[in-house]
Design an enzyme around this catalytic site. Sequence first.
Site, PDB file in Angstrom:
ATOM      1  N   HIS A 202     114.722 109.956  47.746  1.00 46.95           N
ATOM      2  CA  HIS A 202     114.542 108.904  48.751  1.00 46.95           C
ATOM      3  C   HIS A 202     115.786 108.025  48.842  1.00 46.95           C
ATOM      4  O   HIS A 202     116.405 107.703  47.825  1.00 46.95           O
ATOM      5  CB  HIS A 202     113.351 108.010  48.387  1.00 46.95           C
ATOM      6  CG  HIS A 202     112.025 108.635  48.646  1.00 46.95           C
ATOM      7  ND1 HIS A 202     111.530 109.684  47.908  1.00 46.95           N
ATOM      8  CD2 HIS A 202     111.060 108.336  49.574  1.00 46.95           C
ATOM      9  CE1 HIS A 202     110.319 110.005  48.363  1.00 46.95           C
ATOM     10  NE2 HIS A 202     110.019 109.205  49.360  1.00 46.95           N
ATOM     11  N   ASN A 233     118.169 111.425  40.099  1.00 47.27           N
ATOM     12  CA  ASN A 233     117.090 110.844  40.891  1.00 47.27           C
ATOM     13  C   ASN A 233     116.050 110.165  40.010  1.00 47.27           C
ATOM     14  O   ASN A 233     115.558 109.074  40.326  1.00 47.27           O
ATOM     15  CB  ASN A 233     116.434 111.941  41.736  1.00 47.27           C
ATOM     16  CG  ASN A 233     115.285 111.422  42.576  1.00 47.27           C
ATOM     17  OD1 ASN A 233     115.335 110.337  43.130  1.00 47.27           O
ATOM     18  ND2 ASN A 233     114.228 112.213  42.666  1.00 47.27           N
TER      19      ASN A 233
END
Length: 354
Positions: A202, A233
């Site tokens: 994201h 991440n």
Amino acid sequence: MFFRPRFNTKKYARRGFRLRGNTLVLLFVFFLIGLFLHYGGKTKPVVAFWNDVREIIGLRRSHAEKEESNPYRAPEPDSDVATDERPEPSASESEASDKRGRRSSKTKTNRESKIVRFEFEKQVDFILPVSRSGGELIRHEGYTLSYRDEYKDAEWVAYPLLDYETTGDADRKNEQFQPDRAAANGTALPSDYTRSGYDRGHLAPAGDFKYSQRMMRETFLMSNITPQVPDFNRGIWKELEDLVRTWAVRDNGLYIITGPVLKAGLPTIGKANEVSVPQKFYKVILYCNKPDIRMIGFLLDNEASESSLKQFVVPVDQIEQLTGIDFFPKLPDDLERKLESKGRGEMVDEWFSN
């Protein structure tokens, strides 16, 4: 001679259980039970489904239900004190927004008493950067982004992050990645990442929109997704996202711009699309509460790291040179130059010591 029963069998059959007349009811009941079991005993999806069914078949809510706030909906603001960025709610969503807004009215009042806005903050699209690339501007309710179709990546995602937006009952568990239909030429597909060795990372984090399931769902659009090394991440990048949310609560709101460093020649993944894999990611954060104002930039390699986040603080000027993006161009020029040229030590002192 034939035996005739004393009771009327036809009358008895009419009063009995009629399968054809009750099949739909039984199926609906079993469906609700299955839905309840599917979501591990959570009642929220069942309640939401029932409310949708009632609206479809035209069953209106009672007066008491209209007055009472829905306990299964997260609070949402009816206005934004930190920015004019977000669009007005549509007519179909206005009633729901008003109900959710009641729950956050006390928080909103407290925040308004603490935040004093600069005049330049009131400009339309104050938060949006300017890029030489001419990416496609896509506006969603929770954030705005500039999409680069040649990379199948957004070059920046911008949004205000207010303190109360980091809390709520929105849950990412049942959300799914979806192509963004707002992109003129389409976006990457979730399957482009399958067995690629990269996470669907994201840019605008789902955790920044916990106050609204609808806005959290927007963060799973593929225009907001980029290839990230799993240990990056789930490691240092997540640590930075958590830190930003902590600062947003501490400071009663921030402006966030985040994205990858895109350039020609990047490696790609994908089956249906060629999705560029960035080597670096950045975040630029601005705090405004008149007369106080400060800015900080982070630049991280797309790889695992055990280093302190302080080591990734860089002048915003450096990020602008790498990306070709002008951040917060509507700041007064002298103030913009002052904020963007600050060194690591000064920014660390301003942000990490408070």
